[in-house]
Every structure is written in C-alpha cells, then in structure tokens.
Design a protein around this motif. Structure first.
Motif, PDB file in Angstrom:
ATOM      1  N   GLU A  70      47.985 -67.397  72.597  1.00  0.00           N
ATOM      2  CA  GLU A  70      47.259 -66.140  72.747  1.00  0.00           C
ATOM      3  C   GLU A  70      47.851 -65.258  73.845  1.00  0.00           C
ATOM      4  OE1 GLU A  70      44.611 -64.874  70.846  1.00  0.00           O
ATOM      5  OE2 GLU A  70      45.440 -66.454  69.579  1.00  0.00           O
ATOM      6  N   ALA A  71      48.262 -65.879  74.955  1.00  0.00           N
ATOM      7  CA  ALA A  71      48.773 -65.108  76.089  1.00  0.00           C
ATOM      8  C   ALA A  71      50.095 -64.442  75.765  1.00  0.00           C
ATOM      9  CB  ALA A  71      48.925 -66.013  77.308  1.00  0.00           C
ATOM     10  N   THR A  72      50.923 -65.099  74.959  1.00  0.00           N
ATOM     11  CA  THR A  72      52.273 -64.588  74.711  1.00  0.00           C
ATOM     12  C   THR A  72      52.391 -63.790  73.422  1.00  0.00           C
ATOM     13  OG1 THR A  72      52.915 -66.697  73.681  1.00  0.00           O
ATOM     14  CG2 THR A  72      53.341 -66.444  76.045  1.00  0.00           C
ATOM     15  N   ARG A  73      51.309 -63.646  72.675  1.00  0.00           N
ATOM     16  CA  ARG A  73      51.381 -62.796  71.488  1.00  0.00           C
ATOM     17  C   ARG A  73      50.826 -61.416  71.822  1.00  0.00           C
ATOM     18  NH1 ARG A  73      47.014 -61.657  68.176  1.00  0.00           N
ATOM     19  NH2 ARG A  73      45.041 -62.723  68.655  1.00  0.00           N
ATOM     20  N   LYS A  74      51.154 -60.430  71.002  1.00  0.00           N
ATOM     21  CA  LYS A  74      50.723 -59.052  71.245  1.00  0.00           C
ATOM     22  C   LYS A  74      49.214 -58.942  71.097  1.00  0.00           C
ATOM     23  CE  LYS A  74      51.347 -54.311  69.539  1.00  0.00           C
ATOM     24  NZ  LYS A  74      52.081 -53.447  68.583  1.00  0.00           N
ATOM     25  N   GLN A  75      48.557 -58.448  72.142  1.00  0.00           N
ATOM     26  CA  GLN A  75      47.116 -58.228  72.127  1.00  0.00           C
ATOM     27  C   GLN A  75      46.773 -56.737  72.053  1.00  0.00           C
ATOM     28  OE1 GLN A  75      44.934 -60.609  71.885  1.00  0.00           O
ATOM     29  NE2 GLN A  75      46.208 -62.402  72.332  1.00  0.00           N
ATOM     30  N   VAL A  76      47.584 -55.914  72.702  1.00  0.00           N
ATOM     31  CA  VAL A  76      47.337 -54.462  72.705  1.00  0.00           C
ATOM     32  C   VAL A  76      48.674 -53.739  72.618  1.00  0.00           C
ATOM     33  CG1 VAL A  76      45.191 -54.592  74.022  1.00  0.00           C
ATOM     34  CG2 VAL A  76      47.375 -54.364  75.222  1.00  0.00           C
ATOM     35  N   ASN A  77      48.623 -52.494  72.178  1.00  0.00           N
ATOM     36  CA  ASN A  77      49.814 -51.653  72.195  1.00  0.00           C
ATOM     37  C   ASN A  77      50.129 -51.241  73.629  1.00  0.00           C
ATOM     38  OD1 ASN A  77      50.166 -51.625  69.373  1.00  0.00           O
ATOM     39  ND2 ASN A  77      48.633 -49.998  69.178  1.00  0.00           N
ATOM     40  N   SER A  78      51.386 -50.949  73.871  1.00  0.00           N
ATOM     41  CA  SER A  78      51.795 -50.440  75.179  1.00  0.00           C
ATOM     42  C   SER A  78      52.249 -48.992  75.016  1.00  0.00           C
ATOM     43  CB  SER A  78      52.881 -51.332  75.777  1.00  0.00           C
ATOM     44  OG  SER A  78      53.912 -51.587  74.832  1.00  0.00           O
ATOM     45  N   VAL A  79      53.148 -48.511  75.841  1.00  0.00           N
ATOM     46  CA  VAL A  79      53.542 -47.100  75.802  1.00  0.00           C
ATOM     47  C   VAL A  79      54.353 -46.799  74.543  1.00  0.00           C
ATOM     48  CG1 VAL A  79      53.475 -46.881  78.299  1.00  0.00           C
ATOM     49  CG2 VAL A  79      55.607 -47.555  77.186  1.00  0.00           C
ATOM     50  N   ARG A  80      54.390 -45.528  74.168  1.00  0.00           N
ATOM     51  CA  ARG A  80      55.102 -45.113  72.964  1.00  0.00           C
ATOM     52  C   ARG A  80      56.428 -44.439  73.264  1.00  0.00           C
ATOM     53  NH1 ARG A  80      50.474 -41.841  69.871  1.00  0.00           N
ATOM     54  NH2 ARG A  80      50.107 -41.161  72.027  1.00  0.00           N
ATOM     55  N   ASP A  81      56.742 -44.239  74.548  1.00  0.00           N
ATOM     56  CA  ASP A  81      57.996 -43.602  74.918  1.00  0.00           C
ATOM     57  C   ASP A  81      58.513 -44.282  76.181  1.00  0.00           C
ATOM     58  OD1 ASP A  81      60.159 -41.960  74.931  1.00  0.00           O
ATOM     59  OD2 ASP A  81      59.081 -40.113  75.383  1.00  0.00           O
ATOM     60  N   GLY A  82      59.808 -44.171  76.419  1.00  0.00           N
ATOM     61  CA  GLY A  82      60.399 -44.803  77.589  1.00  0.00           C
ATOM     62  C   GLY A  82      61.525 -45.723  77.182  1.00  0.00           C
ATOM     63  N   TYR A  83      61.481 -46.956  77.682  1.00  0.00           N
ATOM     64  CA  TYR A  83      62.489 -47.941  77.328  1.00  0.00           C
ATOM     65  C   TYR A  83      61.877 -49.000  76.428  1.00  0.00           C
ATOM     66  CZ  TYR A  83      66.001 -45.928  80.327  1.00  0.00           C
ATOM     67  OH  TYR A  83      66.920 -45.067  80.867  1.00  0.00           O
ATOM     68  N   ILE A  84      62.693 -49.513  75.537  1.00  0.00           N
ATOM     69  CA  ILE A  84      62.219 -50.402  74.488  1.00  0.00           C
ATOM     70  C   ILE A  84      61.485 -51.620  75.044  1.00  0.00           C
ATOM     71  CG2 ILE A  84      64.413 -51.663  74.400  1.00  0.00           C
ATOM     72  CD1 ILE A  84      62.117 -50.809  71.409  1.00  0.00           C
ATOM     73  N   ASP A  85      61.864 -52.069  76.239  1.00  0.00           N
ATOM     74  CA  ASP A  85      61.253 -53.267  76.819  1.00  0.00           C
ATOM     75  C   ASP A  85      59.749 -53.109  77.037  1.00  0.00           C
ATOM     76  OD1 ASP A  85      63.873 -54.768  77.586  1.00  0.00           O
ATOM     77  OD2 ASP A  85      64.122 -52.736  78.351  1.00  0.00           O
ATOM     78  N   ASN A  86      59.298 -51.885  77.289  1.00  0.00           N
ATOM     79  CA  ASN A  86      57.875 -51.654  77.566  1.00  0.00           C
ATOM     80  C   ASN A  86      57.116 -51.127  76.351  1.00  0.00           C
ATOM     81  OD1 ASN A  86      58.345 -52.428  80.191  1.00  0.00           O
ATOM     82  ND2 ASN A  86      58.596 -50.337  80.940  1.00  0.00           N
ATOM     83  N   MET A  87      57.747 -51.087  75.183  1.00  0.00           N
ATOM     84  CA  MET A  87      57.136 -50.459  74.018  1.00  0.00           C
ATOM     85  C   MET A  87      56.744 -51.456  72.928  1.00  0.00           C
ATOM     86  SD  MET A  87      59.783 -47.212  73.852  1.00  0.00           S
ATOM     87  CE  MET A  87      59.116 -46.574  72.316  1.00  0.00           C
ATOM     88  N   GLU A  88      56.889 -52.751  73.226  1.00  0.00           N
ATOM     89  CA  GLU A  88      56.682 -53.771  72.195  1.00  0.00           C
ATOM     90  C   GLU A  88      55.302 -54.412  72.241  1.00  0.00           C
ATOM     91  OE1 GLU A  88      59.128 -54.410  69.771  1.00  0.00           O
ATOM     92  OE2 GLU A  88      59.792 -52.539  70.720  1.00  0.00           O
ATOM     93  N   GLY A  89      54.461 -53.957  73.160  1.00  0.00           N
ATOM     94  CA  GLY A  89      53.113 -54.507  73.233  1.00  0.00           C
ATOM     95  C   GLY A  89      52.934 -55.469  74.391  1.00  0.00           C
ATOM     96  N   TYR A  90      51.667 -55.830  74.626  1.00  0.00           N
ATOM     97  CA  TYR A  90      51.290 -56.619  75.803  1.00  0.00           C
ATOM     98  C   TYR A  90      50.313 -57.704  75.391  1.00  0.00           C
ATOM     99  CZ  TYR A  90      50.178 -57.294  80.799  1.00  0.00           C
ATOM    100  OH  TYR A  90      50.034 -57.790  82.061  1.00  0.00           O
ATOM    101  N   GLY A  91      50.508 -58.901  75.963  1.00  0.00           N
ATOM    102  CA  GLY A  91      49.580 -60.011  75.721  1.00  0.00           C
ATOM    103  C   GLY A  91      48.625 -60.159  76.880  1.00  0.00           C
ATOM    104  N   TYR A  92      48.429 -61.380  77.345  1.00  0.00           N
ATOM    105  CA  TYR A  92      47.632 -61.634  78.541  1.00  0.00           C
ATOM    106  C   TYR A  92      48.598 -61.926  79.684  1.00  0.00           C
ATOM    107  CZ  TYR A  92      43.754 -62.149  75.251  1.00  0.00           C
ATOM    108  OH  TYR A  92      42.813 -61.941  74.266  1.00  0.00           O
TER     109      TYR A  92
END
Length: 358
Positions: A70-92
C-alpha cells in the motif's frame, strides 16, 4: 513515548541501526515527515525490507507485507507539470518512479532511496544539490538498466577506470594559502560584536526554521590563530561554540550544538590576496557549507560576507518546480534567481557587520 523509542526495538535494533536523532517539537513529538538523521548504510538497511515484502535478510518480518504494497503504490496524483520524477503519483511517504514497479523516498537536496524490487536492488543517494532534478537526469541515464542477474566478466581496465573516477570525486575545496601574520597578530583573540537578523546562523535556514528551538542571530565572533589552525568562536542566541579550523589545507574537526542539533564540523580557512579571510564550515550531517568572508576595515569594523552552498536562490527554483510550477527557460530562471538574491537574501541570509569590542 516518542516515535524513535517506539520504533527502536521494532525496526532500528533488529536492523542493526543505532538509535537515530529525529527532530522533535516542544513536546518531544518526532517530526515524522523530515528531520531523521541516518548514515547511508543505515538508510539502506531501513528500506531493504521494502523490496522483500517487508522482510529482513534473515526472513524476519519487519513491517507487514500489506503495508509495503500500500505504501509503495500510487495513492494520489501529484503535480501535472515540472519534472517527470514528481509527476508519477504518491503513495504513503513514497514517490512513484517513471518506470514500472519502482518507488522512492525523498529528502531535500538529493537525499533519496530508490527501490527496485524487480532487480532485488535499492540505491541510496546523498547529495548537496538544491535543484536535485539535475542529479536525477544523470541517475536515470544509468539506472536501473545497469543492473543484471549474471556475474560480470572480469574487466581490469574498466575497474581501474572506476577507481580513478572515484579517486577524482571530491567536494568543493578551499585551497591553503600563505598566512597573513601581520593581520593575525592584530585580530587574534579579540571579540567581535555583531548585530544580525534572527535567521543568521552557521547552519542554513532550511534547517533552522524547521526546528522548535531555533538557533540564529549571531551576536559574537572570535578568531584565535595558532600554529597550523584557527579557533573560531561564535555565539548565536544562547548557543556558544568553538571549532578548530585548518589553515594548512587540512580540515579541522569539531563538534557543535545548535538548538536541538548536534553536528560534527569539518572546517578550513585561508587568507586571500586582497587581505580578506575565507572561512568554510561544513556540518557533515547536513548537505550544506557555510562560507564566511571577513573584511577587516578601518576603526575596528569587520564586514562579513555571508554565503551558503547550496544557494538559497537555487532552493527557490527547486521549490517552484516541486510544486508543479517550473521556470521555463534559462533567462527566466536567471531573472527569478536574481530577484530572490536581491530581495530575499538581505532578509534571510544577509551579509553583516561587526566591530572589535576591545
């Protein structure tokens, strides 16, 4: 009971990690989202169960398997612009990486741990780069496709090249210089009284402003010269420290306490041709270097040029990118950096003056 005390017999001790320092609030509650100080090896130990379904190398279940998933899977969306590393979603507390079945834990200035369970691998990075997405461009150039499951054939040339590359890697240095004995005799051991803002500290504002007991507001300094070293004393708020500073090209090593923090400092100083004295202080538990340049003027006045690496203006660019509002183009980026330097630094990390008190 603090979180550190709770976790020690359950996670830290079974993994062979000494009880770490974790920043707290005034009631002793650990910060949670930041402020955990650990060695690179201990970070690797801490996250290793996350690539083995929560188990340590001896098979002990350290954290529940369901939590790892659960912690390492995508739980919410992250930013839509910027660098690809921060655009793939966030877990716990974990970011998703731009490759399948991979996530990471992030800290400021490039402190990161990448999880690659499909390769039975993780990678720990320690860094001192404010715009750490620059580091990521290099990282993704080689990882994870450099991993393999077969033994590598012997390649002595490549191995020697690797050793040479490692040998040539080093942090920014302050070269040793000829001593200015005349000036040293005039100023050695004399107290300098300073008037600074509440933010002026030997450590950076990105650390001090997250603390409950905040250091800052340097009010006194003293430079005492010895045969091959300098003793540097300073006071900020109620905290007083004296450190050894190398004058011969070698680091002076000391320990300091500021607020709730206990640091080891590696420090150098060198006289410059224009008569100024540069003093660099590197608290090795942080990603920063404090750089003071002392200008000794008439009437016992001392001006101190106050710099920090990584720079505050670079951190501002990083923060906008992290929030999903990246600066487009080098020209625009330079404009923003210059604005932050001109408007922000005089308040946050300003140059300041002092005067010899005797």
């Amino acid at each position: 009971m603090s979180v550190v005390d709770y976790l020690y017999p359950r996670i830290f001790e079974p993994l062979g990690i000494e009880k770490p320092f974790w920043e707290t609030d005034g009631a002793g509650n650990n910060a949670g989202g930041w402020g955990l100080y650990m060695k690179s090896e201990d970070i690797a130990k801490f996250f290793l169960p996350y690539i083995h379904d929560g188990k340590w190398i001896d098979g002990t279940q350290i954290v529940p398997e369901i939590w790892v998933k659960e912690a390492t899977r995508k739980q919410v969306n992250s930013v839509r612009d910027g660098y690809i590393d921060n655009m793939e979603g966030y877990g716990y507390q974990f970011w998703k990486n731009p490759i399948a079945n991979s996530s990471r834990a992030d800290g400021l200035f490039g402190q990161r741990c990448f999880l690659f369970p499909g390769y039975d691998a993780l990678v720990v990075l320690n860094c001192g780069e404010a715009e750490d997405y620059k580091v990521m461009k290099v990282f993704w150039k080689y990882f994870p496709h450099c991993f393999g499951f077969e033994a590598l054939p012997e390649n002595k040339q490549a191995y020697n090249e690797l050793l040479e590359t490692i040998e040539n890697c080093h942090v920014e240095e302050l070269p040793a210089a000829e001593r200015n004995t005349e000036m040293e005799q005039k100023i050695s051991g004399r107290l300098i009284k300073c008037k600074t803002s509440e933010f002026v500290s030997v450590v950076t504002i990105s650390i001090t402003q997250m603390l409950y007991n905040k250091p800052g507001e340097i009010s006194e300094m003293k430079l005492t010269f010895e045969e091959d070293k300098l003793l540097f004393y300073w006071k900020e708020k109620e905290y007083e420290n004296t450190i050894e500073v190398g004058l011969n090209g070698e680091y002076g090593v000391s320990e300091i306490t500021l607020g709730d923090l206990h640091y080891h400092t590696y420090s150098k100083a060198a006289w410059q041709e224009d008569g100024t004295l540069k003093l660099w202080i590197r608290p090795i538990e942080t990603a920063h270097v404090r750089k003071f340049t002392f200008e000794f003027r008439e009437n016992d006045v001392v001006k101190v040029i106050n710099e920090m690496s990584p720079k505050f203006e670079d951190l501002a660019i990083y923060n906008m990118t992290f929030l999903g509002y990246p600066i487009k183009g080098e020209t625009t980026e330079d404009v923003v950096k210059n604005a932050v330097k001109a408007l922000g630094l005089p308040i946050i990390e300003p140059d300041f003056k002092g005067k010899f008190a005797d």
